[in-house]
Each structure stands twice: as C-alpha cells, then as structure tokens.
Design an enzyme around this catalytic site. Structure first.
Site, mmCIF file in Angstrom:
data_model
loop_
_atom_site.group_PDB
_atom_site.id
_atom_site.type_symbol
_atom_site.label_atom_id
_atom_site.label_comp_id
_atom_site.label_asym_id
_atom_site.label_seq_id
_atom_site.Cartn_x
_atom_site.Cartn_y
_atom_site.Cartn_z
ATOM 1 C CG HIS A 134 -1.940 -1.110 1.178
ATOM 2 N ND1 HIS A 134 -3.267 -0.901 0.876
ATOM 3 C CD2 HIS A 134 -1.813 -2.447 1.397
ATOM 4 C CE1 HIS A 134 -3.914 -2.053 0.909
ATOM 5 N NE2 HIS A 134 -3.055 -3.006 1.231
ATOM 6 C CG ASN A 159 1.254 -13.117 4.891
ATOM 7 O OD1 ASN A 159 0.425 -13.954 4.557
ATOM 8 N ND2 ASN A 159 2.551 -13.358 4.849
ATOM 9 C CG ASP A 214 0.803 -17.613 -2.338
ATOM 10 O OD1 ASP A 214 1.273 -17.941 -1.225
ATOM 11 O OD2 ASP A 214 0.941 -16.478 -2.827
ATOM 12 C CG ASP A 260 -3.959 -10.124 -0.760
ATOM 13 O OD1 ASP A 260 -4.637 -9.161 -1.178
ATOM 14 O OD2 ASP A 260 -2.892 -9.980 -0.143
#
Length: 385
Positions: free
Chosen positions: A138, A216, A245, A271
């Site tokens: 972000h 995370n 993943d 995500d």
C-alpha cells in the site's frame, strides 16, 4: 419449463460428509436435491471419477485477468469477476487498495452497482486505515488514521454493500472505528497492523471478527511478545484468512493455524491482484507498480520496493495445494474455501455447501483435483465436457 440437470457418478462433498453415490439435481438456479438413486432429468451428466464441491467464496480479492477492482470501472471489474469465476470462485468480495478517500468512494459507488446486480457479494476496503510500519504493497503517503467520520464516508459510498474493512486497531480512532463497523453490520478485520497482543484483544472486544491474511503484514509470533497472531488465533470469535500459494506462508504456519483455529475458523483467500490468471510481467496494484516473476508479485519501485504485492493465486489452485501439498482432508478444504467464508458473509443460507434450496454453485474437479467444470446459479461457466 425450468431446466433440470442431473449430475451423477462423482464423489460429492456434502455437509454430512463425502458421498460416493449421491445424485445431485439442479433445477433452474437452485439445487433441488442430493439424494442417492437413479438419475432422471433433462440433462444427465456422468461425472465418474470426478469430485463435486461447493463453489468457492473469496473474502479478499483485488484483481485478475489483467484487470483490477481499484480502477473504478465496471468493465475492469467484470473482467476480474469472469477470470475468477472461471477458476471456481462463484462468490467474491471486491477488495480495494489504499487510495485517496474520494477515489475510494468513487470506486465503491461503481462496485456497489455490481453488488446490487448480484455480480459481487459486496465491497471490502483494505486501507487506507492501516499501519505505516506494516503497509506492504500500500502506498505509504496515502495512509491515514481511522477517523470514524472517514470510515463512515466509505461505508456510505458503498450504499449498503460494504461488507468488510481492514484496519490497524492500534492507530488513533481504531477502536472507535471497529465499534462503528460492527454497529453498521460491516466486518471489522484486523490487518496491516503493528498491534500488540493486548491491543488486538481490545479490538476483538470492540467487535473485530476477521484477521486479514493472518501472519502477513503483522508482527511475528514471539515467545515474550505474542502480538496479534496469538490474540487472533486463540479467540473463537475470529475467522482467520490464509493465503495458501506457497509464497505467503510456510506450510508449518498453515498447519499451526488449522490446528489452533480449525477449518471452521479458517478462510482461504487469494488476495489476488491483476496478474492472477496471467503470465509474468509488469502490472499495477492501485497506484503501485508491480513486477511478477515466477508467479510472485512484488512492488517494483518506491519505498516499499521488493514487498510482496498480493498474489497471482486462484482458489482452484489453493484447493489443490491444500489437499495435495498441505495434507488437508477434502472436507477441510471445502470448509475453508466455501462453507466458512460463506458463513462469515452471512450467506450460508444461499451458498457455501451443496444442499437442496441453495444456489446451484459448484465446482467439478478431476481425480487429481484439477478444475474441470464450474457452475454458477445453474449455468455452466466452465462446461466439464
């Protein structure tokens, strides 16, 4: 007349367990029954050797197919939706990325129309009310404290379709914003946070119910400073998101979460960003440039260069990995990809399991758990033949 489709021969994962002789009947957009017995219908499909599982439900999804929800256009949003539906996700939230409040409000207005049309289950705001110390992919310059007035602005912009907001509860205004979200019927998710164990417990008491991609973008689990991970895992009121993943989590951490929380409190998410379903190359996540190499997305420049930038995951691959690599049972994977997220969204009466009266949302997998077919509301998105 209403189309009647009968699916036979497959192993069907039902709430009561795995059936090897169930005949699943679809009438129109709904499941009419899952009884054993001889098949009779307008269209009988023999799916011998396959699995039939409920359609997947994704709580946290930013993009795919080269498109992103954060562009604020219906055309791109529909590309994302079609991409993930073709991989078995029949119900999804549209996740935004940190941006200017007015831009986020405009994005929410567009996404709310798609939610009203039944294309989306609602809007998930991830940022801008997150910690600058744990911002990940972000834009740091766009972060802000969670002022309840700003939180209310975004909720209102979504016109009743806001379903979840991720924030860092330790920031000024954090607990007040969690209470506002809970009172407004919006899921308060703890994530991108530098919170302590104690502050996280305060957030749960204030009404937080979801952990955004547990492990995370939050402090690690330490023996004298357990931090948010311990607080979120131990509380029965919290559903924890996990990104399975092979990049975001070591398998041991996934097993830890399952052993402590159980499949009824774990929701697998993607995500995913715009590169999901695409090849390696250059992409964007909100205002941030992203480079995808070997299927892993990372910020390509700026102060957070090198940070993992979401994933390129689709939930059919998450399902296969859960069963073939992580050693989860098929029934556990179904709960984490379908039943649990459906319950979290308050949609368990419609989706998340294969039961009479529910939407005919299902995924057909072959014997090796590779996707073969997808049905949404009685229509084939991917025909298994």
């Amino acid at each position: 007349m209403v189309q009647r489709t009968v699916l036979t021969g497959a192993r069907v994962v039902l709430p009561s367990g795995i059936s090897t002789d169930a005949t699943l009947t679809v009438e129109g957009t709904r499941i009419a029954g899952t009884a054993s017995g001889e098949a009779a219908g307008d269209a009988v499909r023999d799916l011998s050797g396959c699995w039939i599982v409920p359609g997947f439900v994704d709580l946290h999804l930013h993009g795919g197919g080269g498109a992103s929800f954060s562009t604020g256009t219906a055309e791109e949003a529909l590309t994302v939706i079609r991409t993930h539906r073709a991989h078995g996700t029949t119900t999804m939230l549209a996740s935004t990325v940190t941006g200017d409040l007015d831009d986020l409000a405009r994005q929410a207005a567009v996404l709310s129309e798609l939610a009203e049309d039944g294309e989306l289950a609602g809007v998930h705001f991830e940022g801008p009310f997150i910690s600058p110390h744990r911002c990940g992919a972000h834009q740091p310059s766009l972060l802000r404290d969670p002022d309840p007035a700003d939180v209310r602005k975004l909720i209102d912009a979504a016109r009743g379709t806001a379903r979840m907001m991720t924030l860092a509860p330790e920031l000024p205004g954090g607990l007040e914003s969690v209470r506002l979200l809970a009172d407004s019927g919006v899921l308060a998710a703890v994530g991108h946070t530098d919170s302590t164990y104690e502050a996280t417990r305060d957030a749960v008491e204030a009404g937080a119910t979801v952990a955004t991609h547990l492990f995370n973008a939050m402090p690690s689990l330490l023996h004298r400073e357990p931090g948010p991970v311990a607080a979120l895992l131990e509380d029965e009121r919290i559903t924890v998101e996990l990104i399975d993943d092979g990049t975001h989590l070591h398998p041991a951490m996934l097993q830890l979460a399952f052993r402590r929380a159980g499949a009824d409190r774990v929701a697998f998410i993607t995500d995913a960003m715009s590169a999901a379903g695409m090849s390696d190359g250059s992409y964007a996540l909100g205002p941030m440039g992203v480079e995808v190499k070997d299927g892993v997305a990372r910020i390509s420049d700026g102060p957070t260069a090198g940070s993992i930038a979401g994933s390129t995951l689709t939930l059919d691959h998450a399902f296969r990995r859960a069963v073939t690599v992580d050693g989860l049972g098929v029934d556990q994977a179904v709960r984490a990809l379908s039943a649990t997220p459906a319950r979290v969204l308050g949609l368990a009466d419609r989706v998340g399991s294969l039961e009479a009266g529910k939407d005919a949302d299902l995924v057909v997998l072959d014997a090796d758990f590779r996707l073969r077919g997808v049905m949404r509301r009685g229509a084939w998105v991917v025909d298994p033949q």
